[in-house]
Motif scaffolding. Structure first.
Motif, PDB file in Angstrom:
ATOM      1  N   CYS A  73     -21.493  -0.183 -47.996  1.00 43.24           N
ATOM      2  CA  CYS A  73     -21.258  -2.381 -49.466  1.00 43.24           C
ATOM      3  C   CYS A  73     -22.902  -1.756 -49.792  1.00 43.24           C
ATOM      4  O   CYS A  73     -22.732  -2.212 -50.911  1.00 43.24           O
ATOM      5  N   TYR A  97     -13.160   2.434 -58.007  1.00 45.24           N
ATOM      6  CA  TYR A  97     -14.238   1.938 -57.694  1.00 45.24           C
ATOM      7  C   TYR A  97     -14.484   0.124 -56.898  1.00 45.24           C
ATOM      8  O   TYR A  97     -14.916  -0.124 -56.058  1.00 45.24           O
ATOM      9  N   ALA A  98     -13.865   0.057 -58.698  1.00 44.38           N
ATOM     10  CA  ALA A  98     -14.515  -1.742 -58.562  1.00 44.38           C
ATOM     11  C   ALA A  98     -13.405  -2.198 -56.932  1.00 44.38           C
ATOM     12  O   ALA A  98     -13.621  -3.015 -56.669  1.00 44.38           O
ATOM     13  N   ASP A  99     -12.690  -1.682 -57.102  1.00 43.68           N
ATOM     14  CA  ASP A  99     -11.343  -2.052 -56.039  1.00 43.68           C
ATOM     15  C   ASP A  99     -11.869  -1.636 -54.144  1.00 43.68           C
ATOM     16  O   ASP A  99     -11.851  -2.552 -53.339  1.00 43.68           O
ATOM     17  N   LEU A 100     -12.159  -0.996 -54.768  1.00 42.05           N
ATOM     18  CA  LEU A 100     -12.996   0.229 -52.891  1.00 42.05           C
ATOM     19  C   LEU A 100     -14.921  -0.886 -52.196  1.00 42.05           C
ATOM     20  O   LEU A 100     -14.360  -1.308 -51.119  1.00 42.05           O
ATOM     21  N   PHE A 101     -15.272  -1.215 -53.458  1.00 39.94           N
ATOM     22  CA  PHE A 101     -16.640  -2.062 -53.060  1.00 39.94           C
ATOM     23  C   PHE A 101     -15.706  -3.753 -53.453  1.00 39.94           C
ATOM     24  O   PHE A 101     -17.064  -4.183 -52.671  1.00 39.94           O
ATOM     25  N   GLY A 102     -15.266  -3.624 -53.410  1.00 42.85           N
ATOM     26  CA  GLY A 102     -14.492  -5.253 -53.398  1.00 42.85           C
ATOM     27  C   GLY A 102     -15.870  -5.758 -54.881  1.00 42.85           C
ATOM     28  O   GLY A 102     -16.457  -7.060 -54.093  1.00 42.85           O
ATOM     29  N   VAL A 103     -15.856  -5.473 -55.510  1.00 41.87           N
ATOM     30  CA  VAL A 103     -16.360  -5.445 -56.972  1.00 41.87           C
ATOM     31  C   VAL A 103     -15.677  -7.468 -57.703  1.00 41.87           C
ATOM     32  O   VAL A 103     -14.803  -7.069 -57.619  1.00 41.87           O
ATOM     33  N   LEU A 145     -21.983  -0.065 -60.283  1.00 41.99           N
ATOM     34  CA  LEU A 145     -20.915  -0.827 -60.487  1.00 41.99           C
ATOM     35  C   LEU A 145     -21.097  -2.164 -59.430  1.00 41.99           C
ATOM     36  O   LEU A 145     -20.967  -2.938 -59.763  1.00 41.99           O
ATOM     37  N   HIS A 146     -21.875  -1.896 -58.033  1.00 45.42           N
ATOM     38  CA  HIS A 146     -21.280  -2.984 -57.331  1.00 45.42           C
ATOM     39  C   HIS A 146     -22.844  -3.169 -56.946  1.00 45.42           C
ATOM     40  O   HIS A 146     -22.814  -3.891 -55.827  1.00 45.42           O
TER      41      HIS A 146
END
Lengths: 230, 234
Positions: A73, A97-103, A145-146
């Motif tokens: 994370c 990637y935003a979905d994968l990292f929960g941004v 991004l995250h």
């Protein structure tokens, strides 16, 4: 990040052996060395992409491999390749990637980053048609991004154009104040003076030098590096 | 720089991965079109190979359909990680905090969708090519067994394609591992189809084959849950 006696073997050849390395919050550590020294292998272990064969590796307070998912994370990883789908646009790649990292508030965050890396005008083109430098700027946006607390960068300047390299250098400079850490694997030894606080030189899978960079210019860092690998 | 990041929800990760796979497929049309064309060509060759249009191949319908679908599935499953592998994106996905079982689930759902689209073409073509007698009133039953079989194919296929992903001879290893694992699916799919095509429906036999497929799917789901972390992280 803390490595204690870390090693990894490819086949019968030890790629990394008995590495001890600590990286504190806000610290920027550059790892240099000749080809095959084990730099990228060590970085991949820190990025949780490769398991340690021996020793203990703790990343962001999580001991690997058990805590790998929690550690991920907070890791931002920049590789040789942009790690982007060529048949998606930069915006769509960042959405994945935003979905994968929960941004949270992902659309605004993606637009901000695309603007920062000067890709907003090409945000909806396919990555396939972007230049190598643009793709690597997208990779920079993906890495940030995250809001990772630990950046792991493998030859980060290799494919970046001047604007992208300046952006990366500014990001690395800002890290000192906000407590994020970075490990930078690089062949561009002259850059180390401006982007890192510590120089680590690896040779044949082992760390042979680990010392501060402070007060040295590019030429002095180059000279010290040459001395270490001679 | 601060960014609001929560511990990511797996539902969002799953939806994001499925959306990505479908976007890539809509853009490239490389997998579904290839699967449909391959299935039609295979059925056409079988039609020529087994005899003229006057021969009644009704009793072979289940076998012909499910052998075709099994080979088509190998083609589709073999392409399931092509974008990640050829475009070197896998490291980016693996360094994210996505549970490996979510990766499997996303790929499996994409394969179910691709197989279902293929079957929308294959099932009618099978009726036209091979069946004399009642067929169209059985379409619903055939679709149901196809849906259950798709889940079986997707679970076992995704597991084997994940295993093959990290091998050098992946294009050889995948069919060698996957086709034998599909034999029970072919037997049950063909048996269930045979039970409802070309004559009075034998629902008891049909139900038995469907339950067998459900059992197969549960078995592979458990194997996936037990092994998928190791497939990607070891």
């Amino acid at each position: 990040m803390s490595a204690s006696g870390v090693g990894h073997i490819y086949g019968e050849r030890p790629a990394v052996a008995d590495v001890h390395l600590d990286v504190a919050a806000g610290e920027r550590v550059a790892i240099a060395g000749p080809n095959g020294a084990g730099k990228s292998t060590l970085l991949r272990m820190m990025a949780t992409l490769l398991r340690t064969g021996t020793g203990t590796l703790t990343v962001l307070g999580e001991e690997l491999p058990g805590g790998a998912r929690r550690a991920r994370c907070g890791i931002g990883y920049l590789a040789h390749d942009p790690l982007a789908y060529l048949d998606l646009s930069p915006r769509q790649n960042l959405q994945v990637y935003a979905d994968l990292f929960g941004v949270q508030d992902a659309d605004r965050r993606i637009d901000d980053l695309l603007d920062r890396v000067d890709l907003i005008a090409r945000a909806d083109d396919l990555v396939r048609v972007l230049s190598r430098g643009m793709a690597q700027r997208l990779a920079l946006a993906r890495m940030l991004l995250h809001g990772p607390r630990l950046l792991l960068l493998d030859e980060p300047h290799a494919s970046l154009d001047a604007a992208g390299a300046a952006l990366l250098d500014a990001e690395l400079a800002a890290m000192r104040t906000d407590g994020r850490a970075a490990v930078i694997v690089t062949h561009e030894v002259e850059r180390i003076a401006s982007v890192a606080d510590r120089l680590v030189v690896m040779r044949r899978g082992r760390i042979v030098v680990d010392e501060p960079v402070a007060g040295r210019g590019p030429a002095q860092v180059r000279a010290r590096y040459e001395e270490c690998i001679a | 720089m601060s960014t609001a990041v929560n511990r990511p929800r797996w539902t969002r990760q799953l939806a994001g991965l499925i959306r990505k796979d479908l976007r890539l497929e809509l853009r490239t049309k490389e997998t579904v079109v290839a699967m449909v064309l391959f299935a039609i060509v295979t059925l056409t060759i079988m039609q020529f190979g087994f005899g003229t249009r006057d021969d009644d191949l009704t009793r072979f319908t289940g076998g012909l359909m499910w052998v075709t679908l099994a080979f088509t599935a190998v083609l589709g499953v073999g392409r399931s990680y092509v974008a990640e592998r050829e475009q070197r994106v896998l490291d980016g996905i693996l360094v994210s905090p996505v549970p490996r079982i979510v990766l499997l689930a996303a790929k499996a759902i994409a394969i179910v969708i691709y197989m279902t689209i293929t079957e929308l073409v294959v099932i009618p073509v099978v009726g036209i090519f091979f069946v004399k007698g009642p067929y169209w009133d059985s379409i619903g039953w055939i679709a149901l067994v196809a849906l259950i079989a798709n889940v079986c194919i997707a679970l076992s296929g995704t597991l084997f394609s994940g295993l093959a992903l990290f091998t050098r001879a992946r294009d050889l290893i995948l069919p060698v591992l996957f086709l034998p694992a599909l034999v029970p699916v072919i037997i049950a799919g063909a048996g269930a189809t045979h039970a409802v095509v070309g004559g009075p429906h034998d629902m008891s036999e049909y139900r038995g084959y469907c339950l067998f497929l459900v059992g197969y799917a549960i078995l592979f789901l458990l194997v996936c849950i037990a092994t998928y972390d190791a497939v990607f992280d070891d």
